[in-house]
Design a protein around this motif. Structure first.
Motif, short mmCIF file in Angstrom:
data_model
loop_
_atom_site.label_atom_id
_atom_site.label_comp_id
_atom_site.label_asym_id
_atom_site.label_seq_id
_atom_site.Cartn_x
_atom_site.Cartn_y
_atom_site.Cartn_z
N LYS A 1 61.43 31.68 18.46
CA LYS A 1 62.18 32.85 18.91
C LYS A 1 63.65 32.59 18.59
O LYS A 1 64.06 31.43 18.49
CB LYS A 1 62.01 33.06 20.42
N PRO A 2 64.45 33.65 18.45
CA PRO A 2 65.86 33.43 18.12
C PRO A 2 66.61 32.62 19.18
O PRO A 2 67.66 32.04 18.88
CB PRO A 2 66.42 34.86 18.04
N THR A 3 66.06 32.55 20.41
CA THR A 3 66.74 31.78 21.46
C THR A 3 66.31 30.31 21.47
O THR A 3 66.80 29.54 22.29
CB THR A 3 66.39 32.39 22.83
N ASP A 4 65.39 29.92 20.57
CA ASP A 4 64.84 28.57 20.61
C ASP A 4 65.78 27.52 20.04
O ASP A 4 66.66 27.82 19.23
CB ASP A 4 63.52 28.51 19.82
N ARG A 5 65.52 26.28 20.50
CA ARG A 5 66.18 25.12 19.91
C ARG A 5 65.19 24.48 18.95
O ARG A 5 64.09 24.09 19.34
CB ARG A 5 66.62 24.15 21.00
N GLY B 1 68.72 32.82 14.26
CA GLY B 1 69.40 32.83 15.56
C GLY B 1 69.18 31.59 16.39
O GLY B 1 69.65 31.50 17.52
N CYS B 2 68.42 30.63 15.86
CA CYS B 2 68.09 29.43 16.62
C CYS B 2 69.27 28.45 16.68
O CYS B 2 70.15 28.47 15.82
CB CYS B 2 66.91 28.71 15.99
#
Length: 339
Positions: free
Chosen positions: A167-171, A192-193
């Motif tokens: 997901k774009p919020t992932d590290r 976005g990661c």
């Protein structure tokens, strides 16, 4: 169909031997096939592995190369959706059966009857290459054709796990900053990661940041890796060497995943408890389906993502292979057809 005499290819006659230029007969064009005049072809580490028969699947004489950009020069009577003159890309696979369960469910790249473009089929280090119409992927108009070849294999191979699992919020951690890894960093950053690059090569630290990595860690430094804690939602490993797998798996969050796309030949040891207690996964994937490749090319075009390349004329193919083997390539070699 064009005169047979104008088909030329660089041929590997035996493992680890220099390639030689020969005239080749590609035979009659299959009813569902297209012929592509090669303009550019990326050089992938797997070309070297197949040249050397590292995987035991090579068939000689071999024409290697599977990151092709070129123009359609001939279209079989049953080929669909492509016309002569159109610019397309051909990657790791050049055919699949089109009727099995994987093909019919959109997982053509998992077809048990698929044709590897450079094994038992004449690949892209040639004046022309053949492909089933479904695997000749139309290119977006805005993409830089001269640089797009490596996206067809290396690019989709690292884009697939991001599309499947991130997901774009992932590290996200990318292990190995080479031909695949440098593209993985660019894709993950554009997605976005938060991106951490792991490399054994200190000389690549700054460049990895230039590709979009927020942090860079030495893949040889187990202590530094252990200090990271349970941080990553996804690790993508692009290397073909043994690493401190235990330490790396320890950096995964609960529900985190280590995804392997680099062909490391030794088994990866893993402690069951380290998976069970944190509900972690280990997975792998090959390239992607034709639609996945098209989606990746569209993403690359939209975000202006291209591999960092070095160009050689195809006539210097043996020098190019030597440079790749030496580990000096930064980061993907592309051969430009000069027949």
């Amino acid at each position: 169909m064009g005169n047979v005499m104008n088909h030329k290819a660089w041929i590997a006659r035996a493992p680890k031997q220099p390639m030689v230029l020969e005239t080749v007969d590609l035979g009659p064009l299959g009813a569902e096939d297209v012929e592509v005049a090669v303009e550019h072809c990326g050089l992938c580490h797997s070309d070297l592995s197949v040249l050397n028969n590292d995987w035991g699947i090579s068939q000689y004489p071999a024409t290697l190369g599977h990151e092709v950009i070129g123009r359609v020069t001939a279209v079989g009577p049953n080929a669909k959706g492509l016309k002569v003159g159109q610019r397309v890309g051909v990657g790791w696979f050049s055919a699949s059966c089109m009727h099995c369960w994987p093909c019919m469910s959109g997982n053509h790249h998992l077809c048990p009857q698929s044709t590897i473009t450079m094994v038992g089929h004449k690949g892209g280090f040639a004046s022309h290459v053949r492909s089933h119409w479904a695997w000749a992927i139309p290119l977006p108009e805005k993409i830089n054709f001269a640089e797009a070849g490596p996206l067809l294999c290396g690019g989709i191979t690292v884009f697939s796990p991001l599309a499947m699992y991130a997901k774009p919020t992932d590290r996200v951690g990318i292990i190995g900053i080479g031909g695949l890894g440098h593209m993985a960093v660019k894709f993950a950053a554009a997605y976005g990661c938060a991106v951490t690059a792991f490399t054994s090569s200190e000389s690549k630290f700054e460049e990895a940041k230039g590709f979009g990595a927020n942090h860079v860690v030495s893949s040889k430094n187990s202590a530094a890796i252990k200090k990271l804690g349970a941080k990553f939602d996804l690790l993508i490993s692009t290397v073909n060497v043994k690493l401190d797998w235990d330490a790396l798996i320890g950096t995964l969050t609960p529900n985190g995943r280590l995804h392997v796309v680099g062909a490391v030949l030794e088994p990866i040891p893993v402690a069951a408890f380290s998976l069970i207690l944190q509900q972690r996964s280990i997975s792998g994937s090959p390239t992607g389906s034709p639609v996945a490749i098209e989606t990746m090319l569209d993403f690359a075009s939209r975000h202006n993502i291209a591999p960092q390349t070095e160009h050689f004329p195809m006539s210097k193919i043996n020098e190019a292979f030597a440079r790749l083997a030496s580990g000096k390539a930064r980061y993907r070699i592309v051969l430009d057809a000069d027949f």
